[in-house]
Design a protein around this motif. Structure first.
Motif, PDB file in Angstrom:
ATOM      1  N   UNK A 109      12.072 -34.440   3.706  1.00 47.59           N
ATOM      2  CA  UNK A 109      12.086 -35.874   3.376  1.00 47.59           C
ATOM      3  C   UNK A 109      12.528 -36.063   1.982  1.00 47.59           C
ATOM      4  N   UNK A 110      12.448 -37.219   1.406  1.00 50.65           N
ATOM      5  CA  UNK A 110      12.908 -37.221   0.037  1.00 50.65           C
ATOM      6  C   UNK A 110      11.792 -38.200  -0.597  1.00 50.65           C
ATOM      7  N   UNK A 111      11.199 -39.416  -0.104  1.00 48.90           N
ATOM      8  CA  UNK A 111      10.515 -40.206  -0.759  1.00 48.90           C
ATOM      9  C   UNK A 111       8.843 -39.883  -1.102  1.00 48.90           C
ATOM     10  N   UNK A 112       8.682 -39.242  -1.905  1.00 47.69           N
ATOM     11  CA  UNK A 112       7.500 -38.735  -2.535  1.00 47.69           C
ATOM     12  C   UNK A 112       6.924 -39.179  -3.679  1.00 47.69           C
ATOM     13  N   UNK A 113       5.431 -39.342  -3.701  1.00 46.16           N
ATOM     14  CA  UNK A 113       4.937 -39.750  -5.105  1.00 46.16           C
ATOM     15  C   UNK A 113       3.867 -38.843  -5.146  1.00 46.16           C
ATOM     16  N   UNK A 114       3.935 -38.190  -6.196  1.00 48.82           N
ATOM     17  CA  UNK A 114       2.673 -37.185  -6.593  1.00 48.82           C
ATOM     18  C   UNK A 114       1.461 -37.875  -7.529  1.00 48.82           C
ATOM     19  N   UNK A 115       0.303 -37.784  -7.263  1.00 42.77           N
ATOM     20  CA  UNK A 115      -0.725 -38.592  -7.951  1.00 42.77           C
ATOM     21  C   UNK A 115      -1.759 -37.497  -8.334  1.00 42.77           C
ATOM     22  N   UNK A 116      -2.496 -37.650  -9.423  1.00 44.99           N
ATOM     23  CA  UNK A 116      -3.802 -37.092  -9.919  1.00 44.99           C
ATOM     24  C   UNK A 116      -4.781 -38.079  -9.961  1.00 44.99           C
ATOM     25  N   UNK A 117      -5.664 -38.187  -9.069  1.00 43.15           N
ATOM     26  CA  UNK A 117      -6.985 -38.989  -9.342  1.00 43.15           C
ATOM     27  C   UNK A 117      -7.885 -38.179 -10.066  1.00 43.15           C
ATOM     28  N   UNK A 118      -9.188 -38.962 -10.155  1.00 45.97           N
ATOM     29  CA  UNK A 118     -10.237 -38.387 -10.730  1.00 45.97           C
ATOM     30  C   UNK A 118     -11.530 -38.897 -10.164  1.00 45.97           C
ATOM     31  N   UNK A 119     -12.800 -38.333 -10.256  1.00 50.37           N
ATOM     32  CA  UNK A 119     -13.772 -38.532  -9.690  1.00 50.37           C
ATOM     33  C   UNK A 119     -14.335 -40.043  -9.612  1.00 50.37           C
ATOM     34  N   UNK A 120     -14.272 -40.693 -10.782  1.00 47.68           N
ATOM     35  CA  UNK A 120     -14.936 -41.909 -10.827  1.00 47.68           C
ATOM     36  C   UNK A 120     -14.181 -43.074  -9.799  1.00 47.68           C
ATOM     37  N   UNK A 121     -13.165 -42.797  -9.252  1.00 49.40           N
ATOM     38  CA  UNK A 121     -12.633 -43.449  -8.190  1.00 49.40           C
ATOM     39  C   UNK A 121     -13.324 -43.774  -7.187  1.00 49.40           C
ATOM     40  N   UNK A 122     -14.453 -43.009  -7.046  1.00 50.15           N
ATOM     41  CA  UNK A 122     -15.486 -43.190  -5.974  1.00 50.15           C
ATOM     42  C   UNK A 122     -16.444 -44.557  -6.134  1.00 50.15           C
ATOM     43  N   UNK A 123     -16.339 -44.762  -7.671  1.00 52.57           N
ATOM     44  CA  UNK A 123     -16.877 -46.235  -7.704  1.00 52.57           C
ATOM     45  C   UNK A 123     -15.921 -47.254  -8.502  1.00 52.57           C
ATOM     46  N   UNK A 124     -14.757 -47.118  -7.973  1.00 52.44           N
ATOM     47  CA  UNK A 124     -13.955 -48.197  -8.523  1.00 52.44           C
ATOM     48  C   UNK A 124     -13.565 -47.952  -9.869  1.00 52.44           C
ATOM     49  N   UNK A 125     -13.917 -46.931 -10.492  1.00 47.89           N
ATOM     50  CA  UNK A 125     -13.664 -46.767 -12.027  1.00 47.89           C
ATOM     51  C   UNK A 125     -12.596 -45.715 -12.381  1.00 47.89           C
ATOM     52  N   UNK A 126     -11.841 -45.172 -11.209  1.00 50.72           N
ATOM     53  CA  UNK A 126     -10.928 -44.118 -11.327  1.00 50.72           C
ATOM     54  C   UNK A 126      -9.764 -44.288 -12.356  1.00 50.72           C
ATOM     55  N   UNK A 127      -9.014 -42.986 -12.536  1.00 53.21           N
ATOM     56  CA  UNK A 127      -7.703 -43.251 -13.058  1.00 53.21           C
ATOM     57  C   UNK A 127      -6.686 -42.113 -12.501  1.00 53.21           C
ATOM     58  N   UNK A 128      -5.936 -42.965 -11.916  1.00 53.75           N
ATOM     59  CA  UNK A 128      -4.780 -42.267 -11.258  1.00 53.75           C
ATOM     60  C   UNK A 128      -3.631 -42.318 -11.844  1.00 53.75           C
TER      61      UNK A 128
END
Length: 268
Positions: A109-128
């Motif tokens: 396939x071709x349509x790919x997004x690669x993302x790097x999240x962090x742990x504060x995502x668990x409380x709605x304060x993440x940075x991806x």
């Protein structure tokens, strides 16, 4: 729009929960699949989640497929799902070190997004941080950003190099903060404070400092100068850190994480 999340670990469920609240999905159920029967039993009890047992039952139905498995499971997973995907589907991967090219070639396939999240995502304060293949349209990127923002903030970067770099700063960064907090709590305990009081002293100090930083345009250096007076207590602490080269050690740690992310990427 139908979303499938493959991998019901902490981050997979964090994004599934966040996305389930997105206006883009209009409270439609999100399909979740994991090879662990125990996890799937838990998923089945969560509102807005459809617990899936087989790839065949969910992959062909999905418009967006969120890849949240461990990197070492990627190759086997892709072999099992390759015949089920289609070119119109959009894939969002949070697998550390797994490149866009590897996903494209492994799935055809071709349509790919690669993302790097962090742990504060668990409380709605993440940075991806995220980057996309050229084949992903502007409309699709808008949609991706909207979904990622359900767990905090998202930041689009120019290339996969910056995904590795953001791993060293925001991805692994919360652990550096916890490391510093742990050291301060240990110092507080040694000064005679109780464990509960030590936790309050340290956590509120971090919360307040971050809030000050976010609400003003001053640099960290400027804030340090405001706190530290000549011959005072703060200056004594900062001088100790400077004498022990703490600044360089922190940067070395961040680059160690960055370099390891690059090494992982070379495996895929």
């Amino acid at each position: 729009m139908k979303v499938l999340v493959i991998g019901a670990g902490n981050m997979g469920l964090t994004y599934a929960t966040g996305m389930s609240k997105s206006k883009l999905l209009k409270k439609r159920n999100i399909m979740v699949l994991d090879k662990s029967k125990e996890k799937m039993e838990e998923v089945g009890k969560i509102a807005h989640f459809d617990a899936m047992e087989r790839l065949e039952d969910c992959v062909p139905k999905a418009d967006i497929i969120f890849l949240a498995v461990k990197p070492y499971h990627a190759e086997d997973l892709f072999k099992r799902m390759k015949h089920l995907v289609n070119p119109e589907q959009l894939f969002i991967s949070i697998m550390a070190g797994v490149t866009i090219k590897f996903i494209q070639e492994a799935l055809g396939i071709q349509k790919v997004v690669r993302a790097m999240p962090n742990l504060p995502a668990q409380v709605g304060k993440g940075l991806t941080s995220y980057v996309s293949a050229e084949e992903v349209s502007r409309l699709e990127l808008f949609m991706v950003e909207g979904l990622l923002d359900t767990t905090g903030k998202s930041l689009r970067v120019k290339s996969e190099k910056y995904i590795d770099a953001s791993t060293g700063i925001s991805g692994s960064g919360p652990a550096y903060v916890f490391y510093f907090m742990q050291s301060m709590m240990e110092a507080a305990l040694q000064m005679g404070f109780s464990e509960n009081v030590s936790k309050v002293l340290v956590s509120q100090t971090f919360t307040g400092a971050v809030e000050l930083f976010n609400q003003n345009n001053l640099t960290p250096d400027s804030w340090m100068e405001r706190v530290a007076s000549k011959g005072g207590t703060t200056r004594a602490a900062l001088d100790s850190m400077q004498d022990n080269n703490v600044n360089e050690l922190i940067k070395e740690a961040a680059f160690a994480a960055f370099n390891r992310a690059v090494e992982l990427g070379e495996e895929y």
